[in-house]
Design a protein around this motif. Structure first.
Motif, mmCIF file in Angstrom:
data_model
loop_
_atom_site.group_PDB
_atom_site.id
_atom_site.type_symbol
_atom_site.label_atom_id
_atom_site.label_comp_id
_atom_site.label_asym_id
_atom_site.label_seq_id
_atom_site.Cartn_x
_atom_site.Cartn_y
_atom_site.Cartn_z
ATOM 1 N N THR A 103 0.727 -1.186 0.023
ATOM 2 C CA THR A 103 0.073 -0.050 -0.051
ATOM 3 C C THR A 103 0.743 1.385 -0.047
ATOM 4 O O THR A 103 0.521 2.238 -0.794
ATOM 5 C CB THR A 103 -0.821 -0.035 1.133
ATOM 6 N N PRO A 224 -8.923 4.602 3.050
ATOM 7 C CA PRO A 224 -10.326 4.026 3.212
ATOM 8 C C PRO A 224 -10.881 3.714 1.789
ATOM 9 O O PRO A 224 -11.728 2.647 1.959
ATOM 10 C CB PRO A 224 -10.937 5.450 3.750
ATOM 11 N N ARG A 227 -9.626 -0.032 0.739
ATOM 12 C CA ARG A 227 -10.049 -0.931 1.807
ATOM 13 C C ARG A 227 -10.203 -2.302 1.140
ATOM 14 O O ARG A 227 -9.721 -3.380 1.602
ATOM 15 C CB ARG A 227 -11.226 -0.538 2.686
ATOM 16 N N LYS A 228 -11.108 -2.310 0.284
ATOM 17 C CA LYS A 228 -11.813 -3.458 -0.395
ATOM 18 C C LYS A 228 -10.639 -4.198 -1.192
ATOM 19 O O LYS A 228 -10.413 -5.415 -1.151
ATOM 20 C CB LYS A 228 -12.668 -3.052 -1.549
ATOM 21 N N SER A 231 -8.101 -5.791 1.238
ATOM 22 C CA SER A 231 -8.749 -7.056 1.923
ATOM 23 C C SER A 231 -8.690 -7.974 0.794
ATOM 24 O O SER A 231 -8.472 -9.367 0.878
ATOM 25 C CB SER A 231 -9.957 -6.963 2.615
ATOM 26 N N ARG A 303 -14.347 -7.752 7.731
ATOM 27 C CA ARG A 303 -13.607 -6.567 8.245
ATOM 28 C C ARG A 303 -13.279 -5.870 7.006
ATOM 29 O O ARG A 303 -13.348 -4.681 7.049
ATOM 30 C CB ARG A 303 -12.051 -6.923 8.737
ATOM 31 N N GLY A 304 -13.071 -6.206 5.913
ATOM 32 C CA GLY A 304 -12.703 -5.522 4.656
ATOM 33 C C GLY A 304 -13.929 -5.003 3.897
ATOM 34 O O GLY A 304 -13.833 -4.202 3.004
#
Lengths: 310, 455
Positions: A103, A224, A227-228, A231, A303-304
């Motif tokens: 990331t 944010p 995020r997807k 995950s 969570r993701g």
């Protein structure tokens, strides 16, 4: 598959188009053809073997019902918990490193405004991943051997004078994590870069107008919205990581068995099947692996927010 | 922007799955044929109907293709197919793996298999999951008693399970004491005849000529060279499924203590002889080296390894522990198996007999010390005629009959256990004497996994 479809649905929502049922077009027979080929392969090489493994895990060598006997046998095996610990340690080190570094690198590369530099960097990141698993391990065998390594000075600085000292059991999770990161991270960086490109320029622009600096934009806007994808990367890497096999297997042969050939759970399953002629025990280990990977994936999914619609 | 289509509806999915299933069924052929009817044979195992014209399939490793070539030349009338595989080397266990898969399929077994390992008889002689044992019994009339009797005494022990012989030994791998005669003369040392003298010499070398070595402990066969020769009871295979393991005996402790001293002073490094590291550091620095017979060709007289020039390499009998007779260990030595499923046992037998006993291969071509005594004598004569060695090779011959019988050949690999538990611990600077209990536990665990009862 689903991920893309859902992302697509989400994209459709975002662009104000309702994801209704498409009208049947003449080309749809062709699409069934394509899908059936995939479904066929998935059935023959994915689902049927899994069902067969399920059958094997609950039967004995003669084919009679064995209940949980195979599972108690493999869990009671003296090699089981060490192998499980090895894989768990490796997964923790590797996944954390992967998520954080990929990331970070993707955000940095994305922030570079000089077009040629950004392109070159992406290419350089991607390059190691172009080597297939086994050949990259072979390459690392040389890198890790202080007598042959191009970075032997660094190894000696760390206090390693011989290959055996580098591959003592305590170092292995880190060694495997480095190898896996080196081969796998590049592709993910490119994917993350694409995901960052997908964040609309208006949102970033608005943040800038509100006075956010680059770090704040990355932390409060880009992360944010990634995020997807993060995950997704977690799940895919987890699935690959629990199946650790090639690296220890090759290293075992190269080190004349100093790295044991039962280091990871997958290797243990292999040993059961082909060393002990116990396919039922091997199937039990494989099923345990599947259950663990599914449970951990479920955590990532929930969570993701992988299946949520924006 | 590319637009994906949303998830297709259920009916489409079912259609796709349905067509896939149809495709699967269409492509799924019937399973292959069975293994045929077995009748109890005259050789002491069930055999299929024999056909003297049937071609035999022979599995060899790369080095042994020469044996197949020599056989073809000598027996042009026997139809033979040669398949090359890795010879089960380095613990790959491919021989057993493949045979178990054929057992599951009930067809496909080769007629003859060469293995670089000498513990395959332990599994090949046994039924597995109720399936007929792979290896044919050879001393039930298949191979002439006269032929079997001429093998070096003890050389068929790894092939013998429950008093029956299941394979023929290709070569022996008895450990001897290799040494560099020129260096030894130059330093003014004499060849040690006992392990006590050997240790004293190692300590002297460390002080007077640091950098030179008297052996290595980096290879997986360290226990077979040092502990087997010390009569350490780490591998007492007492039956097809029973093993006695006791590494706490004085015999094990003395070998461990000796090695501790020599590891500490740097004269037996923890480096495998097959690493570039070893060649780089120790070319021209090997003063002595206890090790198997095949070290001669594999390490010393090998341009890619130590490259010891002609006229320097000497060989001495394995040292004894003071007050005892000298015994020695053994590291590998290949084996030939005949399949009990063979349709042409006669041809298969003639092949293994040729490969292990014929001068055309064992003397003229083979690199290792033949297990078949008459061939071994000629082989030694031929090697001595090459003028490479600085001494007579007689010690290799005598060591061949001095292998201690108290160390067996089980299914599990002692080498793998040693490499996994001991080599990294030595690298961590731990003492072998302190590691002996750990070693015993590791052997016991591994033996139990393979179905052994451990005493």
């Amino acid at each position: 598959m689903t991920v893309i479809d859902n992302a697509a649905g989400a994209a459709a929502v975002a662009t104000g188009r309702s994801p209704g049922r498409p009208a049947r077009r003449p080309g749809s027979a062709m699409s069934y053809g394509f899908v059936s080929i995939y479904a066929f392969l998935a059935l023959v090489f994915g689902i049927l073997p899994a069902v067969y493994a399920l059958y094997l895990a609950f039967t004995d060598a003669e084919g009679g019902f064995a209940g949980l006997a195979n599972f108690t046998k493999v869990i009671g095996d003296f090699r089981f918990w060490p192998a499980a610990t090895h894989v768990a340690l490796y997964l923790v080190i590797w996944l954390v490193a992967l998520v954080v570094l990929v990331t970070l690198l993707a955000v940095i590369v994305h922030a570079i405004r000089v077009r040629w530099l950004s392109r070159t960097l992406r290419f350089v990141f991607y390059l190691p991943g172009a080597l297939a698993g086994a050949s990259s391990v072979l390459l690392w065998l040389f890198v890790l051997d202080p007598t042959a390594s191009p970075v032997s000075g660094l190894l000696r600085l760390l206090g390693f004078d011989s290959f055996v000292q580098v591959i003592v059991p305590g170092n292995l999770p880190v060694v495997f994590a480095i190898i896996a990161f080196w081969t796998g991270a590049g592709g993910w960086i490119v994917i993350m870069y694409g995901a960052l490109n997908n964040i609309s320029a208006e949102v970033i622009e608005a943040a800038r107008v509100d006075g956010a600096n680059a770090v704040q934009i990355a932390w409060r806007i880009q992360l944010p919205m990634l995020r997807k994808w993060i995950s997704y990367m977690g799940i895919m890497s987890l699935a690959a990581g629990t199946q650790l096999f090639v690296e220890p297997q090759l290293l075992s042969q190269a080190s004349n068995a100093v790295v044991p050939n039962d280091y990871s759970l997958n290797q243990l399953a292999y040993q059961y099947a082909f060393q002990q002629n116990d396919f039922n025990g091997a199937a039990a280990i494989s099923l345990l692996l599947l259950v663990i990977a599914l449970a951990l994936s479920a955590v990532f999914v929930t969570r993701g927010g992988l299946f949520e619609r924006d | 922007m590319v637009r994906f289509r949303p998830v297709p509806n259920l009916r489409a999915l079912l259609t796709a799955a349905g067509s896939a299933a149809a495709l699967t069924l269409a492509l799924a052929g019937c399973g292959g044929g069975g293994g045929g009817d077995s009748t109890a044979g005259s050789y002491g195992f069930p055999q299929v109907a024999q056909d003297d014209k049937a071609a035999i399939t022979v599995w060899v490793d790369a080095d042994r293709t020469k044996a197949a070539d020599a056989f073809k030349k000598a027996n042009p009338g026997v139809p033979i197919q040669v398949v090359t595989y890795d010879g089960s080397a380095n613990g790959s266990n491919s021989f057993r793996t493949k045979m178990q898969l054929f057992d599951r399929a009930q067809s496909g077994w080769p007629d003859v298999v060469f293995s670089t390992q000498n513990n395959d008889a332990a599994w090949a002689s046994q039924k597995s999951n109720g399936k007929q044992a792979f290896a044919a019994v050879l001393d039930g009339g298949l191979v002439a008693k006269d032929t079997l009797d001429k093998f070096t005494p003890g050389s068929l022990n790894p092939c013998t399970v429950d008093g029956k012989v299941y394979c023929l030994r290709n070569d022996l791998a008895q450990a001897v004491l290799w040494y560099n005669k020129s260096l030894l003369d130059q330093f003014g040392y004499s060849v040690p005849t006992t392990w006590q003298e050997y240790q004293a010499l190692g300590e002297k070398v460390a002080q007077e000529h640091p950098g030179y070595i008297v052996g290595t402990v980096g290879d997986a066969w360290t226990p077979e060279v040092f502990f087997w020769a010390s009569k350490c009871e780490a591998n007492g295979i007492t039956g097809p499924k029973t093993v006695t393991v006791n590494t706490g005996t004085p015999q094990c402790r003395r070998a461990a203590a000796m090695l501790d001293t020599l590891i500490k002073n740097g004269t037996t490094p923890n480096i495998s002889v097959f690493t570039p590291e070893f060649v780089k550091k120790y070319t021209g620095k090997v003063l002595l080296m206890p090790g198997p017979a095949w070290y001669a060709g594999a390490i010393f007289n090998n341009p890619e390894s130590l490259k010891v020039p002609g006229g320097q390499l000497g060989v001495a009998p394995p040292p004894a522990w003071q007050g005892e007779d000298a015994v020695t260990g053994n590291v590998g030595g290949g084996t030939w198996f005949v399949s009990s499923h063979s349709k042409n046992l006669k041809a298969a037998e003639s092949f293994v007999r040729f490969a292990t006993t014929a001068d055309d291969y064992q003397v003229a071509v083979a690199p290792g010390y033949p297990a078949y005594a008459p061939a071994a004598e000629k082989w030694v004569t031929k090697q001595e005629a090459s003028k490479y060695y600085a001494t007579s090779l007689q010690p290799v011959v005598t060591a061949g009959t001095a292998i201690w019988p108290g160390w067996g050949s089980g299914i599990f690999s002692q080498e793998a256990v040693w490499a996994k538990t001991m080599t990294p611990a030595i690298a961590d600077g731990k003492s072998l004497v302190a590691l002996l209990p750990e070693w015993q536990t590791a052997i016991k665990n591994q033996a139990q996994v393979d179905g052994y009862t451990v005493k």
